[in-house]
Each structure stands twice: as structure tokens, then as C-alpha cells.
Design a protein around this motif. Structure first.
Motif, short mmCIF file in Angstrom:
data_model
loop_
_atom_site.label_atom_id
_atom_site.label_comp_id
_atom_site.label_asym_id
_atom_site.label_seq_id
_atom_site.Cartn_x
_atom_site.Cartn_y
_atom_site.Cartn_z
N ARG A 38 -28.91 70.43 -51.87
CA ARG A 38 -27.51 70.20 -52.09
C ARG A 38 -26.56 71.12 -52.61
NH1 ARG A 38 -27.74 65.07 -55.53
NH2 ARG A 38 -29.60 66.20 -56.49
N LEU A 40 -23.48 71.32 -55.55
CA LEU A 40 -22.81 70.38 -56.54
C LEU A 40 -21.57 71.35 -57.02
CD1 LEU A 40 -25.89 69.53 -58.87
CD2 LEU A 40 -25.09 68.42 -56.55
N GLU A 46 -22.28 66.05 -56.34
CA GLU A 46 -22.40 66.62 -54.95
C GLU A 46 -20.82 66.76 -54.36
OE1 GLU A 46 -24.79 66.16 -50.71
OE2 GLU A 46 -25.19 64.62 -52.47
N LYS A 170 -27.29 73.84 -45.63
CA LYS A 170 -26.17 72.85 -46.02
C LYS A 170 -24.89 73.43 -45.65
CE LYS A 170 -24.32 69.50 -48.48
NZ LYS A 170 -24.60 68.20 -48.20
#
Length: 573
Positions: A38, A40, A46, A170
Motif C-alpha cells: 500500500r 500511505l 491509505e 500499486k
């Protein structure tokens, strides 16, 4: 001869060195999966989009459980980082610990190697924590910012990390400056060269409004931080459409800037602003890795604008955990509150087949862990309870298998006690009173005493100990108007609270003396006098009645004697 002596000494040295140098299994790279990747934002939430120049975090959940129970101290795994990102090079970001769930035990050490061209590598090396454990997994997070030459602003960008040749990706949107519309106040925080300080910047009146008697205030709230007075710089500027500075000139803050006593807020008087725009910079103190927030307010005679901003310095860290193998773990807790862990409970673990025993004592966290045991059937028996608790007499039987662990939570009932309180009255009874029970001076329970419960109550089922120390229980009564309160007795025998009516209440006969039982069904002084007239009470009881007449006669006698003495002396003369 000398040559033989020298060779003999060298051989002895090498033998000794072999004894003192530990021999350990060679470390190896272990199979690890990234189960979640992820990105952040700066508040560690997130993000679906990140501003092109902002600091953000990579968060990676890792899982080394595929290696079973064969992890050892020195084993490691590597993570290759995205090339479009720049990673900090200072030591707090390049070398840090990964902690177990207790927040104290180090499960691994991470070392980041940032590349000058962007990207880099992280190596996580396990400590001896992982020995004899399986299901080892955790999380690691790193601070970063974008290499602005390698990203596409205003578009979706995909970033990749690699572990053991396996790629995780991602995709997020990267935003950039846009044309500002009707902006009057904007503020943001940024990193200072000194990690104990934070930089603040403020854009004022970008839209060139006319403001009468403009005043700017800013506060750090109750954060404990303070503004640094000599860091303030004010500029009159020309902004472009996106808020960039085209030109600027310094403006003095003398006689315009003032601070609160603790420097946690300031006020800047800007006066009349006829289309004037300003840019303000300043610094505050800062505690590294914390989130520091503040609020700016711009007021004019007619309008008010508020902008909140925050700053957190970049950091890195991680955590992990694993289950034990071939060990028995005991967790000792309070039976009525499973969150309360109990130390100093002693257990004997016995191998049913061999009869071999092992003694364990729970630590400050209420846990006790055996050494590595052979598989088989074991009994667990508590031999000593924690102070203030009743020993759990139940003997547990468990089966321990190779490559697994046994974890048992065992409860203890607290030793309970009781405290009795009784209410007595010297005077007219009230309808009810409230009595509080105090444990080491802190109120823990209350009760209402009245005729219905016969003015007595017992606080039952209360713990006798707290944190291994005996609790001192006392009582107090909530004030009763017109009465003086006296408390006697103790925790073991019970407390008696006596309320005596004050004379100034206007009761011409004084307080009523309670001589009956503790239900309040006593004999009053007036009743005693009536009985005395009929010869139904002893002299000692009768003397508790009204002495007003006797006192008046005695005073009259003294005055009369004085008058007679005076007349006698006059006559004699």
C-alpha cells in the motif's frame, strides 16, 4: 628451538580462539511473500492520490511462514524498491528495528540501501526471536518522495516492489498544482534541517481581496510545542495563478507580531489590505515522528477564514510475530477481566511418559514459556497463585506435537473481602444518606442507607488485593446539612457513621440521644424524662435530661447570696 616454541604458541592461540568464537549456522535468504502493498499519505492513511512533492509511506505486509519452523537467527529477505521514488539516507531511515507484538522484543533488523538514481533495496535480517517459531509474518513501512522526473503528474502511476523474484504493484494518481480560485488563506508544514523543528509556510490573500483591519492568528493548541520568535519572515508578493511566487519584497513584522506567554500562538496585525498578497514563513519546535497540527485564522471586519495544517517527520519501522514450536506457553489472567495479566504465578509442567518436570513462573506480562520440549503428553499444574488470587487447582493435560506449540490461558479468581457500614443518628433522622466506599482513597462504590435497609449495608464481593498489595478500604458520607459526621471502626470490624444534629438548628431540647439498636429505634431524651417522672429509669439515665431549671435556680441562689452579703456589709458600716 625458538621456531618450535613459536609454532606451539600459535597453535595454542588458534585452539583458544576456536573455543571463544561461536560457531553458527550460515545465514540464508528465506522465501517471503508480500501479501499487501500500500501507499500511505503523510498521516499514514491509505491514499488513492498523492501530491507530487509530498512525503508518503510504502507499507508492505510480509509473510515468511512458508519456511515453516526452520527460520534461524541471521536469515534474511530482500525487497527491491520502486525506481521512481527517492528514499532518505539518514541513519534513522536506513537502519531500524522490527518489533514483536510486545513492542520491546526485536524480531528483525532492517537496512535500507537507497540508490542515488532512485529506488533501492531493503534487507530484513531476523534475530534469535524466530528460532523455534513458525508462522512468522509482519509489516514494514518506509518514508519516500517521488522523483519528479520519473512520474506523470495528473495521471495514474504504477509502482512495483520485488521479493524473491515476485513482483507486487500499486497504482495511484499523482496530483500537482492547479489554478487557484478565490483562495484567501492556505498553510502547510515541511521538514527542517533540524529534526527538532518544523517549518511552516502561509499564503495570504492570493485572490487579492480588499480586507479592512486584517488580523492573522495561529495556534499549536495543547501540543506542548512553541513557535520560534526569531524565525518569522513576512513578504509582500506577487503570486502566479497556481500559487507560485513571481516576485517578493521583505516586510517588517515589528509592532505587528505578538505571542502568547508560552509561545503556542501568535497574532499578526496586517491592517488594511487593498489587494495586497503576503507570504509568511516561520518555525516551531517539534517532537520527531509525532503528528503536529495547528490552525490559522484570518479575520477582517466582515469575514473570517480558517485553515488547518499538520506536519509529521518521515520515519521507518516495522513489526512481526510468530508462534512457538515444541514449547508450552502459559498466559495467566484475572478470571473476571481477561485484560489483566498476572505475574508471579508458578507452574510445574510434567512429561507424563518420562516423569520429567519443568517449573515456570509468569513474568510482568503474565506469560511463561517453557524450553524446547520433546513431543508427547504433558500435565500443567499451578503450584503458587499470584498474590491476591486463589490458586487454580485444575490440572490440565495437553499434547505437544513436533513443529507446533501449546498455548494455554489459565485464570485465577481474585481473593474477595467485604466491608460493613452502619448508620446512627443523634438527632432527627433524615430520609436517607449516601455512603461511598473508597479503595486506597478512590471511590469505587456507593450505597443509599435508609429505614428500608435498616441503616446498614455490607459491600460484598470486593477484591482484597490490587497489584499484589492489600487494598485499604474506607468509607465516607456525602454531607448532611445541619449535622456533624463522625466515622469510627475499621475495615475488619465494620464502620459506624454517626450524625449529630447541630444546636443551631433551633431544637430547644438539644439533640436526641440514640440508645436503641442500629435500626434507629432508640429512646429520645424527652421520652427518658417522661419515664424518669414515673420512676422507670435509673438516676444515671435521668441525668441525661434537661438541666435548664437546675441551672436557673443555681444562678438565682448565687445572685441572692451576693445581694445579702452587700446589704450585710452596708449595715455593719
Amino acid at each position: 628451538m625458538k621456531k618450535k616454541y613459536f609454532l606451539s604458541m600459535m597453535l595454542s592461540f588458534l585452539v583458544a580462539l576456536g573455543f571463544i568464537t561461536p560457531i553458527s549456522a550460515s545465514s540464508k535468504e528465506v522465501k517471503t511473500d508480500i501479501t499487501q502493498f500500500r501507499i500511505l499519505n503523510w498521516t499514514k492513511k491509505e491514499a488513492s492520490a498523492v501530491y507530487e512533492t509530498n512525503i508518503f509511506y510504502l507499507s508492505m505486509d510480509w509473510d515468511a511462514s512458508a519456511h515453516g519452523a526452520n527460520l534461524h537467527e541471521g536469515d534474511y529477505f530482500d525487497i527491491t524498491l520502486p525506481d521512481q521514488m527517492i528514499f532518505p539516507t539518514d541513519s534513522s531511515h536506513t537502519d531500524f528495528h522490527l518489533y514483536a507484538n510486545d513492542g520491546k522484543t526485536i524480531i528483525g533488523n532492517a537496512h535500507v540501501t537507497p540508490y542515488t538514481s532512485g529506488g533501492g533495496k531493503v534487507r530484513v535480517t531476523f534475530t534469535d526471536y524466530v528460532n523455534d517459531r513458525y508462522n512468522v509474518k509482519g509489516n514494514i513501512y518506509l518514508a519516500a518522495h517521488f522523483d519528479t522526473k520519473e512520474i506523470k503528474v495528473g495521471e495514474e502511476n504504477t509502482f512495483e516492489i520485488t521479493v524473491n523474484g515476485k513482483v507486487s504493484s500499486k497504482t495511484i494518481k499523482i496530483t500537482g498544482p492547479t489554478e487557484l480560485k478565490n483562495e484567501v488563506l492556505c498553510k502547510w508544514g515541511s521538514k527542517d534541517m533540524d529534526p527538532t523543528r518544523a517549518n511552516w509556510s502561509m499564503r495570504i490573500n492570493h485572490c487579492k481581496r480588499t480586507l479592512d483591519d486584517a488580523t492573522l492568528t495561529d495556534t499549536l493548541g495543547d501540543s506542548g510545542e512553541a513557535y520560534i520568535k526569531d524565525s518569522f519572515k513576512l513578504y509582500e508578493v506577487e503570486f502566479n495563478a497556481k500559487g507560485g511566487i513571481v516576485s517578493r519584497k521583505t516586510v517588517t513584522t515589528e509592532n505587528k507580531l505578538s505571542f502568547s506567554e508560552d509561545c503556542s500562538s501568535f497574532t499578526l496585525h496586517l491592517g488594511k489590505m487593498e489587494g495586497t498578497s503576503y507570504y509568511l514563513t516561520y518555525k516551531s519546535t517539534y517532537t520527531p515522528s509525532t503528528l503536529l497540527q495547528n490552525k490559522a485564522t484570518l479575520k477582517s471586519e466582515k469575514d473570517i477564514w480558517v485553515h488547518k495544517a499538520g506536519y509529521r517527520s518521515s520515519d521507518a519501522g516495522g513489526n512481526g510475530d510468530g508462534d512457538l514450536t515444541n514449547k508450552i506457553k502459559i498466559i495467566k489472567v484475572d478470571a473476571n477481566n481477561g485484560e489483566t495479566r498476572l505475574k508471579d504465578a508458578t507452574f510445574v509442567i510434567k512429561n507424563v511418559k518420562t516423569g520429567k518436570t519443568y517449573e515456570l513462573t509468569t513474568d510482568e506480562d503474565g506469560e511463561a514459556i517453557s524450553q524446547k520440549l520433546v513431543s508427547g503428553e504433558y500435565t500443567i499444574e499451578e503450584t503458587k497463585a499470584p498474590t491476591g488470587y486463589i490458586k487454580n487447582d485444575k490440572v490440565l493435560t495437553v499434547n505437544l506435537n513436533d513443529g507446533s506449540a501449546v498455548i494455554k490461558t489459565i485464570t485465577n479468581e481474585a481473593i474477595k473481602t467485604s466491608v460493613k457500614v452502619t448508620k446512627k443518628w443523634n438527632g432527627e433522622k433524615k430520609d436517607s444518606v449516601t455512603v461511598n466506599l473508597l479503595a486506597d482513597g478512590e471511590k469505587v462504590k456507593s450505597v443509599t442507607l435508609n429505614e428500608e435497609n435498616k441503616w446498614t449495608y455490607t459491600f460484598d464481593d470486593i477484591p482484597e488485593y490490587k497489584n499484589g498489595k492489600k487494598i485499604e478500604y474506607t468509607v465516607e458520607e456525602e454531607p448532611v446539612e445541619g449535622y456533624t459526621t463522625e466515622i469510627s471502626g475499621d475495615q475488619e470490624e465494620g464502620y459506624v457513621i454517626t450524625n449529630t444534629e447541630n444546636f443551631e438548628n433551633g431544637n430547644e431540647n438539644g439533640p436526641k440521644a440514640e440508645t436503641g439498636n442500629n435500626t434507629g429505634e432508640g429512646t429520645t431524651a424527652n421520652e427518658t424524662n417522661k419515664k424518669a417522672k414515673h420512676g422507670k429509669v435509673s438516676q444515671s439515665v435521668a441525668e441525661t435530661g434537661d438541666h435548664t431549671e437546675i441551672l436557673f435556680i443555681e444562678m438565682l441562689f448565687i445572685v441572692s447570696a451576693g445581694v445579702l452579703l452587700f446589704i450585710y456589709r452596708k449595715t455593719k458600716n
